[in-house]
Motif scaffolding. Structure first.
Motif, PDB file in Angstrom:
ATOM      1  N   VAL A 128       0.852  -1.060  -0.187  1.00  0.00           N
ATOM      2  CA  VAL A 128       0.345  -0.149   0.119  1.00  0.00           C
ATOM      3  C   VAL A 128       0.897   1.013  -0.216  1.00  0.00           C
ATOM      4  CG1 VAL A 128      -1.469   1.617   1.046  1.00  0.00           C
ATOM      5  CG2 VAL A 128      -1.240  -0.973   1.201  1.00  0.00           C
ATOM      6  N   THR A 130       0.365   5.183   0.090  1.00  0.00           N
ATOM      7  CA  THR A 130      -0.680   6.597   0.788  1.00  0.00           C
ATOM      8  C   THR A 130       0.271   8.144   0.359  1.00  0.00           C
ATOM      9  OG1 THR A 130      -1.055   4.971   2.470  1.00  0.00           O
ATOM     10  CG2 THR A 130      -1.811   7.562   2.433  1.00  0.00           C
ATOM     11  N   VAL A 157      -1.413  -0.900  -3.696  1.00  0.00           N
ATOM     12  CA  VAL A 157      -3.039   0.101  -4.121  1.00  0.00           C
ATOM     13  C   VAL A 157      -2.020   1.055  -3.882  1.00  0.00           C
ATOM     14  CG1 VAL A 157      -4.774   0.414  -2.759  1.00  0.00           C
ATOM     15  CG2 VAL A 157      -4.143  -2.025  -2.744  1.00  0.00           C
ATOM     16  N   ASP A 159      -3.149   5.489  -2.818  1.00  0.00           N
ATOM     17  CA  ASP A 159      -3.840   5.573  -2.036  1.00  0.00           C
ATOM     18  C   ASP A 159      -3.433   7.950  -1.912  1.00  0.00           C
ATOM     19  OD1 ASP A 159      -6.562   6.227  -0.263  1.00  0.00           O
ATOM     20  OD2 ASP A 159      -5.859   4.853   1.235  1.00  0.00           O
ATOM     21  N   ARG A 161      -4.817  10.823  -0.722  1.00  0.00           N
ATOM     22  CA  ARG A 161      -5.694  11.864   0.502  1.00  0.00           C
ATOM     23  C   ARG A 161      -5.047  12.739   0.659  1.00  0.00           C
ATOM     24  NH1 ARG A 161      -6.250   7.255   5.249  1.00  0.00           N
ATOM     25  NH2 ARG A 161      -6.700   6.064   3.611  1.00  0.00           N
ATOM     26  N   VAL A 185      -6.826   4.795  -5.619  1.00  0.00           N
ATOM     27  CA  VAL A 185      -7.662   5.190  -4.744  1.00  0.00           C
ATOM     28  C   VAL A 185      -7.822   6.634  -5.099  1.00  0.00           C
ATOM     29  CG1 VAL A 185      -9.073   5.415  -3.377  1.00  0.00           C
ATOM     30  CG2 VAL A 185      -8.195   2.505  -4.533  1.00  0.00           C
ATOM     31  N   ASP A 187      -9.349   9.511  -3.049  1.00  0.00           N
ATOM     32  CA  ASP A 187      -9.685   9.524  -2.303  1.00  0.00           C
ATOM     33  C   ASP A 187      -9.929  11.599  -1.408  1.00  0.00           C
ATOM     34  OD1 ASP A 187     -12.389   9.772   0.043  1.00  0.00           O
ATOM     35  OD2 ASP A 187     -11.461   7.914   1.069  1.00  0.00           O
ATOM     36  N   VAL A 375      -9.334  -2.922   0.841  1.00  0.00           N
ATOM     37  CA  VAL A 375     -10.579  -1.480  -0.559  1.00  0.00           C
ATOM     38  C   VAL A 375     -11.797  -1.444  -1.104  1.00  0.00           C
ATOM     39  CG1 VAL A 375     -10.291  -0.528  -2.129  1.00  0.00           C
ATOM     40  CG2 VAL A 375      -8.416  -1.537  -0.871  1.00  0.00           C
TER      41      VAL A 375
END
Length: 392
Positions: A128, A130, A157, A159, A161, A185, A187, A375
């Motif tokens: 992941v 981030t 993944v 991500d 944000r 993603v 978000d 997820v």
């Protein structure tokens, strides 16, 4: 006679005459140098759907980096994570920027994150990555490379944000025989502006499952480009987006089939609700003369849930050889299917619940492509929250 110059898919004649569109998507201008690109004015094909005033200066050079985005990697034990300078020889192997913002991000990043999935290794759990924005009012640029070495198998993944204005290039390099699943993603918080390019390069018999999910942010524009380095490459591109009032969510896919015996499949689905909600999907597939035995298809579907929302969908398919396995594209935008609603209501299901079931079914095809259960469950919950907010 001077040679015409090429930018943004346009050709400017040496006599200063009319600027005309290029006849082929393959003629698109690319460069690592931001100054090689003209500042877009909004009439260019690449930018005509994008509200330039909302980019906070990313497109014209006035967005000076005032902060940084945090990149945190929780890797599987087999994975190597490195922070490297821009002169690392691996940087750039995914592709070359094809618009000014991508080139600006390339010129402005100071350190890249390289995540390597080692040769002939199957990772034991998803990695992941981030990426957290620079904060409200801040501007930052970034660069991440996901690198699957020969015959590696991995799930990752990415991500996004947080808040702020952010532009980046995400390189995805899958070497010979690699199998890579990437879920991206978006978000973001409500104020965020993000312009990202995904630069993908597939080696011989490499397989990529690439899923983009966009549910947050004020303006998000994502441009995945897939190129093939050798025969047997397989790219499965999926996307899901849900736009609320005043959100602008834009996805531009380009699959460049320049090598024979490769495959691609593109499926993007979006829903819109609220005044000023705007989604854009541009799907380009180019099958060059040398790309015999290509098999490709692209599909876009949009579901408009309320008045005041707008979805633009433009599929493009360019074929330079007749020796292909198959090629096609389809696009549709509409409201709820009255027959589906009637079927559910006739079986005693209340109207609001029936509408939710229709939307869940609409997104099911894309959600099932996400191989990371936590997820997928998170995104299903986010979609449910969106539907409750509008009373659908």
């Amino acid at each position: 006679m001077a040679t015409p110059t090429t930018q943004h898919g346009l050709t400017e004649h040496s006599h200063g005459g009319t600027v005309i569109p290029q006849s082929s998507r393959g003629d698109r201008f690319t460069s690592y140098d931001v100054d090689a690109f003209e500042v877009p004015g909004g009439r260019e094909e690449d930018w005509r759907f994008t509200p330039l005033k909302r980019l906070n200066g990313l497109h014209n050079g006035t967005a000076v980096a005032s902060g940084s985005a945090a990149v945190d990697v929780k890797e599987s034990p087999e994975v190597r994570v490195e922070r490297v300078a821009r002169d690392d020889q691996r940087i750039g192997q995914g592709g070359v920027p094809a618009d000014r913002v991508s080139a600006q991000a390339w010129s402005a990043f100071t350190q890249a994150t390289v995540v390597t999935f080692p040769k002939e290794t199957k990772t034991t759990r998803p990695t992941v990555v981030t990426v957290t924005g620079p904060g409200e009012g801040g501007v930052a640029y970034g660069h991440v490379q996901l690198r699957a070495e020969a015959f590696a198998e991995a799930v990752v993944v990415v991500d996004y944000r947080g808040s702020g204005t952010y532009a980046d290039n995400l390189e995805i390099v899958a070497l010979d025989g690699a199998k890579l699943t990437v879920v991206v993603v978006h978000d973001w918080s409500d104020d965020a502006v993000h312009v990202g390019a995904h630069l993908v390069k597939l080696g011989r018999d490499a397989q990529l499952k690439h899923t983009v999910v966009t549910i947050g942010g004020s303006l998000v524009r994502v441009s995945p480009t897939v190129t093939y380095g050798d025969r047997g490459g397989d790219a499965d591109l999926a996307g899901l987006y849900f736009a609320d009032a005043d959100q602008h969510l834009e996805h531009r896919t380009f699959v460049d089939h320049a090598v024979s015996n490769c495959r691609s499949n593109v499926v993007y689905k979006g829903a819109l609700q609220g005044e000023g909600a705007h989604t854009v999907w541009i799907g380009d597939v180019l099958i060059r003369a040398a790309a015999e035995a290509t098999n490709t298809y692209e599909l876009n579907r949009n579901l408009v849930l309320t008045d005041g929302a707008r979805a633009d969908s433009v599929p493009n398919l360019e074929i330079e050889t007749g020796e292909i396995e198959g090629a096609g594209h389809a696009s549709a935008t509409g409201r709820f299917d009255d027959e589906q609603l009637f079927y559910l209501q006739a079986r005693g299901i209340p109207t609001e619940q029936a509408r939710r079931l229709v939307v869940r079914g609409f997104f099911h095809e894309v959600l099932q492509k996400i191989d990371v259960p936590e997820v997928r469950e998170r995104l299903e919950a986010a979609i449910e929250a969106e539907l409750q907010a509008v009373g659908a």
